[in-house]
Enzyme design. Structure first.
Site, short mmCIF file in Angstrom:
data_model
loop_
_atom_site.label_atom_id
_atom_site.label_comp_id
_atom_site.label_asym_id
_atom_site.label_seq_id
_atom_site.Cartn_x
_atom_site.Cartn_y
_atom_site.Cartn_z
N GLN A 7 0.83 -1.20 0.00
CA GLN A 7 0.00 0.00 0.00
C GLN A 7 0.87 1.25 0.00
O GLN A 7 1.82 1.34 0.78
CB GLN A 7 -0.93 0.02 1.23
CG GLN A 7 -1.99 1.12 1.09
CD GLN A 7 -2.86 1.27 2.32
OE1 GLN A 7 -2.36 1.63 3.39
NE2 GLN A 7 -4.14 1.01 2.18
N CYS B 127 -6.57 7.13 5.12
CA CYS B 127 -5.91 7.43 6.40
C CYS B 127 -6.41 8.77 6.96
O CYS B 127 -6.40 9.78 6.27
CB CYS B 127 -4.39 7.48 6.22
SG CYS B 127 -3.58 7.82 7.80
N GLY C 285 -14.06 -2.85 8.72
CA GLY C 285 -14.40 -2.09 9.91
C GLY C 285 -15.10 -2.94 10.95
O GLY C 285 -16.18 -3.49 10.70
N GLY D 26 -8.46 -5.78 10.33
CA GLY D 26 -7.29 -5.10 10.89
C GLY D 26 -7.12 -5.44 12.35
O GLY D 26 -6.50 -6.45 12.72
C1 LIG Z 1 -2.60 1.15 14.28
C2 LIG Z 1 -3.36 1.23 12.97
C3 LIG Z 1 -2.67 1.46 11.82
C4 LIG Z 1 -3.36 1.52 10.60
N1 LIG Z 1 -2.66 1.71 9.45
C5 LIG Z 1 -3.31 1.64 8.27
C6 LIG Z 1 -2.58 1.69 7.04
O1 LIG Z 1 -1.34 1.82 7.02
N2 LIG Z 1 -3.28 1.59 5.88
C7 LIG Z 1 -4.66 1.44 5.87
O2 LIG Z 1 -5.26 1.32 4.81
N3 LIG Z 1 -5.35 1.41 7.01
C8 LIG Z 1 -4.71 1.49 8.19
N4 LIG Z 1 -5.42 1.41 9.35
C9 LIG Z 1 -6.89 1.26 9.28
C10 LIG Z 1 -7.27 -0.22 9.21
O3 LIG Z 1 -6.71 -0.82 8.07
C11 LIG Z 1 -8.78 -0.41 9.14
O4 LIG Z 1 -9.27 0.27 8.02
C12 LIG Z 1 -9.48 0.11 10.38
O5 LIG Z 1 -8.76 -0.17 11.55
C13 LIG Z 1 -10.88 -0.51 10.51
O6 LIG Z 1 -10.80 -1.91 10.40
P1 LIG Z 1 -10.68 -2.87 11.70
O7 LIG Z 1 -11.87 -2.55 12.57
O8 LIG Z 1 -10.74 -4.26 11.12
O9 LIG Z 1 -9.40 -2.55 12.36
C14 LIG Z 1 -4.76 1.37 10.57
C15 LIG Z 1 -5.45 1.16 11.76
C16 LIG Z 1 -4.77 1.09 12.96
C17 LIG Z 1 -5.55 0.86 14.22
#
Ligand SMILES: Cc1cc2nc3c(=O)[nH]c(=O)nc-3n(C[C@H](O)[C@H](O)[C@H](O)COP(=O)(O)O)c2cc1C
Length: 321
Positions: free
Chosen positions: A54, A84, A189, A212
């Protein structure tokens, strides 16, 4: 995920059966300036496994060159971050700020598309919109596809929400409905459990799910989902012994791949992930975070898991907040 989906983390998830992993988001500016810290994160998966890279930025030329760097290390796809919410990223008008500039976002997709060999997909990840009043995800996704995106991932929160509230599945469903059916839409999400996974699929019609935070210290989630997808029963969370074994393996990968200066820090992070929610986890974290010697950090966590095991605590069934 930044500071999370490094090589060790991705490898553990791959071993648990995840379909595809994606690197942390990498600045196209930093990559093309030759910044060592960023280039070090441009790591292919082990054993030739498929992985995505990415990138983020807002300059066509740099994005194209960064994409070429991803291709050079064997990426199976190049994903562009338009989601982001971080202040320092948005201040540079990158990440989710691009949702307010669809024409520029399209030109970035076109630039990356033309830099990447035709057989490799260029994909986009974005949010539901900038804020509640600007939920433009469906039309934004369509615009990205028109510019050449082969897959769309939608995190169902606005930029203003950051990580608060709940991810809105209706927005993901609206993106699925808006985008041509041959383009996969990935829902993202708040998928923390197998049930969340199936609810995301059913309520949005999405073709795949990106996970994530739910994988932090719980790579077994991928095994559980796969088993259920194969029509078998969910093996559930691991025993303490299995948790300890996977923690050890994760630590081995960290020890082999983390820069020496960051080793203790990375090990402490692993301790925090694998002990979260278990009995006296705050205590073990506190002890681990006070140590400077990587070996001691590893030993203290191993002892913790051994003690839990002897107490007969099932690490999956009895999480204690
Ligand atoms: C510590 C952290 C770092 C993240 N870094 C990225 C990233 O580098 N690229 C990205 O697309 N999303 C990033 N995200 C967002 C996650 O990919 C995801 O979209 C978001 O946390 C919601 O999904 P989840 O509930 O499964 O975590 C990050 C989230 C967290 C908490």
């Amino acid at each position: 995920m930044a500071a999370v989906t490094d090589l060790p983390f991705r490898t553990i998830c791959e071993e648990m059966g995840v379909g595809l992993t994606i690197t942390e988001f990498l600045s196209a500016h930093a990559l093309t300036e030759g910044a060592a810290k960023t280039i070090d994160k441009l790591t292919p998966s082990l054993h030739g496994r498929r992985f995505g890279v990415q990138i983020f930025g807002r300059e066509e030329e740099r994005m194209a060159r960064a994409a070429e760097m991803a291709v050079d290390i064997g990426a199976s796809l190049v994903d562009i971050n338009m989601g982001c919410p971080a202040k320092r990223v948005v201040a540079g008008a990158c990440g989710s700020a691009l949702m307010r500039e669809p024409a520029l976002a399209q030109s970035l997709v076109r630039a990356v598309r033309s830099a990447v060999p035709e057989h490799l997909p260029v994909t986009v990840k974005h949010r539901s919109g900038w804020d509640e009043r600007h939920l433009n995800a469906p039309e934004f996704a369509v615009a990205m596809v028109e510019a050449g995106a082969a897959m769309i991932t939608v995190h169902g929160r606005t930029r203003v929400q950051g990580f608060s509230g709940r991810a809105d599945r209706a927005v993901i469903a609206a993106v699925r409905a808006a985008v041509p059916s041959e383009i996969p839409v990935v829902g993202n999400g708040d998928v923390l459990t197998v049930d969340d996974y199936f609810a995301m699929r059913e309520q949005t019609g999405c073709d795949a799910v990106m996970i994530g935070r739910g994988a932090l210290g719980n790579p077994w989630l991928f095994r559980s989902i796969n088993e259920r997808l194969q029509g078998r029963s969910d093996p559930g969370r691991p025993s303490c012994d299995e948790r300890a074994r996977v923690f050890d393996r994760h630590v081995d990968y960290i020890s082999a791949h983390a820069p020496p200066k960051k080793l203790v820090h990375e090990l402490r992070k692993a301790v925090a992930w694998y002990t979260k929610g278990l009995r006296d986890s705050a205590g073990v974290r506190e002890r681990a975070f006070a140590l400077m010697d990587p070996l001691q950090v590893k030993t203290i966590a191993q002892k913790y898991f051994r003690d839990l095991s002897q107490l007969g605590v099932d690490s999956g069934a009895q999480p204690v907040a």
